[in-house]
Structures are given as C-alpha cells and as structure tokens.
Design a protein around this motif. Structure first.
Motif, mmCIF file in Angstrom:
data_model
loop_
_atom_site.group_PDB
_atom_site.id
_atom_site.type_symbol
_atom_site.label_atom_id
_atom_site.label_comp_id
_atom_site.label_asym_id
_atom_site.label_seq_id
_atom_site.Cartn_x
_atom_site.Cartn_y
_atom_site.Cartn_z
ATOM 1 N N TYR A 44 20.070 -45.762 30.346
ATOM 2 C CA TYR A 44 18.813 -46.038 29.643
ATOM 3 C C TYR A 44 18.896 -47.403 28.931
ATOM 4 O O TYR A 44 19.903 -47.695 28.252
ATOM 5 N N GLU A 95 25.877 -41.808 32.352
ATOM 6 C CA GLU A 95 24.781 -40.836 32.519
ATOM 7 C C GLU A 95 25.009 -40.135 33.856
ATOM 8 O O GLU A 95 25.329 -40.794 34.844
ATOM 9 N N ASN A 138 19.212 -43.550 34.139
ATOM 10 C CA ASN A 138 17.828 -43.939 33.852
ATOM 11 C C ASN A 138 17.718 -45.447 34.059
ATOM 12 O O ASN A 138 18.461 -46.193 33.420
ATOM 13 N N PRO A 139 16.810 -45.989 34.862
ATOM 14 C CA PRO A 139 15.709 -45.289 35.518
ATOM 15 C C PRO A 139 15.942 -45.001 37.000
ATOM 16 O O PRO A 139 15.158 -44.318 37.624
ATOM 17 N N LYS A 159 13.470 -34.812 26.132
ATOM 18 C CA LYS A 159 12.990 -34.839 27.519
ATOM 19 C C LYS A 159 12.868 -33.419 28.080
ATOM 20 O O LYS A 159 12.108 -32.625 27.571
ATOM 21 N N THR A 200 10.823 -49.810 28.783
ATOM 22 C CA THR A 200 12.087 -49.189 28.357
ATOM 23 C C THR A 200 13.294 -50.117 28.481
ATOM 24 O O THR A 200 14.282 -49.953 27.776
ATOM 25 N N HIS A 201 13.263 -51.081 29.413
ATOM 26 C CA HIS A 201 14.403 -51.962 29.623
ATOM 27 C C HIS A 201 14.057 -53.412 29.265
ATOM 28 O O HIS A 201 14.705 -54.343 29.721
#
Ligand SMILES: Cc1ncc(COP(=O)(O)O)c(C=O)c1O
Length: 423
Positions: free
Chosen positions: A110, A153, A157-158, A207, A383-384
């Motif tokens: 993420y 992770e 993400n993503p 989430k 988000t990034h």
C-alpha cells in the motif's frame, strides 16, 4: 472454541453469552475505565500479578472479544486491536525496532505504508529497505545485523502481487528475524499466513473484515511461534523492562510475549487503541466473512475475465487469471479465491483512464476497498500519489493503472457498468 471450523469461529469466536445479562450478541462496553474492588486489587492488576481490565487504552471487553476472534481465525495465540491498519503496522514495528535498527519490506505494498516506512520511520532513525516480492532472494540480500523484521503484504496493494510467504519466512528465520504479513486483502478466509511461516499478522480491519465501509480499525496477531527467548537481536524481550515493573517478556508471557509487549508497552504509550464501537462493528462484519470473500473472489474473477477479453484493455493483473505471472502462487496460497481487488491498464493512457472512470455509474470513485460496494480508484493520483516516479515504477504502477475493488452487487450489473463505460 478452536475445535470449530472457520465459519463457526467467525460467528461464535471470542464471545460466549456473559453471565450477568446473557446478551446473545457481544455487548458494546463503552467505558473508559473499570472500578477496582479495593486498593490491593488495583495494585495486583497494575503489577501484572492478576489479569483484568484497567483502562480501555489497554483493554476493553468488546475489544477483547474481537481480539480473540481474529486470533482464532488466523491461528494465533493472541491479538491486539488497533485504531487503524496504519496504527497496527506502526505498533508492530515499534515493538521490534529502536533507533538505528532496520526493516526489510517488499516494495509491492500500500502506498501509504511505503510513505510510513520510508519517510516517517526514517525520521525516527529506523531504516526500511525495499525488496522485490517476486524475488525472495532480494530480501536475503538486504538483511544485515541491524535488521529486526521482514514486512510483506500477502496480496499486494494495488496490483495483487502474491507473496511466496514460505520462501520469505525461511529467509527471515535463517537470520533469526520475524516475518510480518499484512493479510488485509486476503483475510484469513482465503489465506492464513501463520500456516506458511508468518510470525505476526497485520490487518487493516477497515477493509474486508468489517466489510461495510463504516469503521476504521486494525489488528496485530501474534502466532506464538517466534523464538524470542535468548534471541540476541531482541534483547528487549529478554531483559527487565524498566517501564513495566522490570518484567522480562519472554519469561513472563512465553509464547505470547510479542502481543504482551505490544499491549503493555507500545499500545500503552502510543495510545492508538481501538474504539469498542468499531470492534463491535468489525465483529458483526466478520460473521459473514466467508460468504463475502467467496463472492468478492468469484465476482472479481468474472470481471477480470471480461476485461481480459475487451479490445480497449491493454492488460489485466488478476492472480486468478491463467495469464497472470502469479497464477501458480495463487493456486498454492489462495485455493479458495484471489480476493476482490486488482488493477488493469486501459489503452490510451491517463486520458482514456480518466474518461472511463468518470463514465462509471455503479462503481464509486473511492480511496478505499473491500466493502460491499464496487469501487474504482486511480492509484497514481490517489493512494500512491506520494510516491516518487521511481517508487511508482518499482510498484508496477503507471498513469493508466486503474484499481477496482469488486463488490457484492449482482455480477450482471457490475459487468454492464464496466461495459457501458468502456464503450
Ligand atoms: C494492505 C493495506 N494495509 C494497511 C492499510 C492501512 O490501513 P488503514 O487505512 O486502516 O490505516 C491499507 C489501507 O488501504 C491497506 O490497503
């Protein structure tokens, strides 16, 4: 309780109707504190001579029920609830690292977590080095004497990159370091990282665990499998803690030493505790986790197959597709489905991407994922967006990358919305 299977645990885990009211559903204990029987009772609780509630920053019966439930579902020995996924990551790492220490993380995480690790942890004197999730050996190359944790992770993400958890766990363990796995995208229904060697599991419960888009939250699950006792990298687990009555965590708490230290030292001092109300909402969500994750995954696979065949689409990165470079890993780690989030590239770059997103009617443009609604986002500008161009390339994100979080609506309606926006 642990004899029950997943679906049963996700409904009953962590709570049996309590003796006073016999409430069938876990009550929300909205209280900040607990009255002690007398001064001696208070002293025993503070001195860790007796278990019990002291103050909701440390523990609360609703939070405890949630912690037990997530711990049972992930196969851990204990868990600590946190106010958000970021709070969970921060507290897990602060339990292991002090100034001068290092962490090796995958790049494919993420964007907000990259920022947290690369910028905010750097300001605290903790260096995070970034390895490639598809190349487990790249983690080994970055581990040195100062490394205190490996962080990945399970599904990134993503771009839904799939981690070879077992291979990375073996590398971490060879150096006496714990592996932390953020399992937010997979949830324990699709994947239990502890079964593959993870030592600590993190969740943004914001989430899929809550699943309704209403409540921020996080969790840290302790597998109980990491050997803290006598490990020279973790002196703070083996020496008296002057901030807590001189307790030696590996002696006093045994297998649950990590969770105990998260709670009694870091949660106590940082204060990023969960609201009992949010734990309660999250537990309600968890009751239907199995059903939801099955549907998220089957809907996402159908959408990925539809996009894969569409002439306006450049490429689709969904690990459930045979064309994905992660297909074999997904078969091994995610036999029950590859969850509901993935990215694709539209032909025509940023312009075409923006036109497509603006034309969607059912999909909402949202900086979130994993609830019942289908959602779309453009990682490079949302988000990034704090990432440098090099970091974006390393994370495999371009200006035309579009992220979908496939919801629980009727699959016909989801596909028709994509179809009309693409045409
Ligand atoms: C995989 C993952 N981990 C952690 C986080 C951070 O969680 P929160 O937003 O609950 O702080 C996110 C947020 O998007 C995420 O996607």
């Amino acid at each position: 309780m642990s004899k029950y299977r997943f679906e049963t645990l996700s409904i009953h885990g962590g709570y049996t109707p309590e003796a006073t009211t016999h409430a069938n559903v876990p009550p929300i204990y909205m209280t900040t504190a607990y009255s002690f029987d007398d001064v001696e009772h208070a002293r025993r609780l503070f001195a860790l001579e007796e278990g019990g509630n002291i103050y909701t920053r440390l523990q609360n019966p609703t939070n405890t029920a949630f912690e037990k439930r997530i711990s049972l579902l992930e196969g851990g020995v204990d868990a600590v609830a946190a106010s958000s996924g970021h709070a969970a990551i921060t507290m897990a790492l602060l339990t292991l690292c002090r100034q001068g220490d290092e962490v090796v993380s995958s790049t494919e995480i993420y964007g907000g977590a990259i920022n947290l690790l690369d910028k905010t942890f750097a300001r605290m004197g903790i260096t995070v080095r970034f390895a490639e999730i598809s190349e487990p050996e790249s983690f080994a190359r970055l581990i040195n004497d100062k490394t205190r944790a490996v962080f990945i992770e399970s599904i990134g993400n993503p771009k839904a990159d799939i981690a070879d958890i077992r291979a990375i766990a073996d590398i971490a363990h060879k150096s006496g370091i714990p592996l932390i796995v953020d399992n937010t995208f997979a949830t324990p229904y699709l994947l239990k990282p502890i079964e593959h060697g993870a030592d600590i599991v993190i969740h943004s419960t914001t989430k899929y665990l809550a699943g309704n888009g209403t409540s921020m939250g996080g969790a840290i699950v302790d597998s109980g499998n990491f050997e803290w006792k006598g490990n020279p990298r973790f002196t703070e687990f083996n020496e008296p803690d002057p901030s807590y009555h001189g307790v030696v965590y590996s002696d006093a708490f045994g297998r649950a030493a990590f969770a105990a230290r998260v709670r009694t030292q870091i949660l106590r001092d940082i204060g990023a505790c969960q609201s009992p109300f949010n734990s309660w909402v999250t537990m309600l969500g968890m009751e239907t986790l199995a059903l939801r994750m099955e549907r998220h995954s089957s809907n996402a696979l159908k959408v990925a197959e539809f996009l894969d065949k569409h002439p306006a689409i450049e490429r689709v990165d969904y690990p459930g597709l045979k064309s994905s470079r992660y297909y074999e890993l997904a078969k091994r780690y995610l036999p029950n489905g590859a969850s509901g989030v993935f990215t694709f590239e539209i032909k025509g770059g940023r312009e075409a991407g923006a036109r497509f997103v603006n034309r969607l009617k059912l999909f909402r443009i949202v900086a979130n994922l994993g609830d019942a609604r289908s959602m779309v986002s453009h990682p490079a500008t949302t988000t990034h967006s704090q990432l440098s161009d090099e970091q974006l390339v390393a994370a495999g994100i371009s200006a035309s990358t579009i992220r979908l979080s496939i919801g629980l609506e009727n699959i016909g309606d989801i596909v028709e919305d994509l179809q009309q926006a693409l045409s």
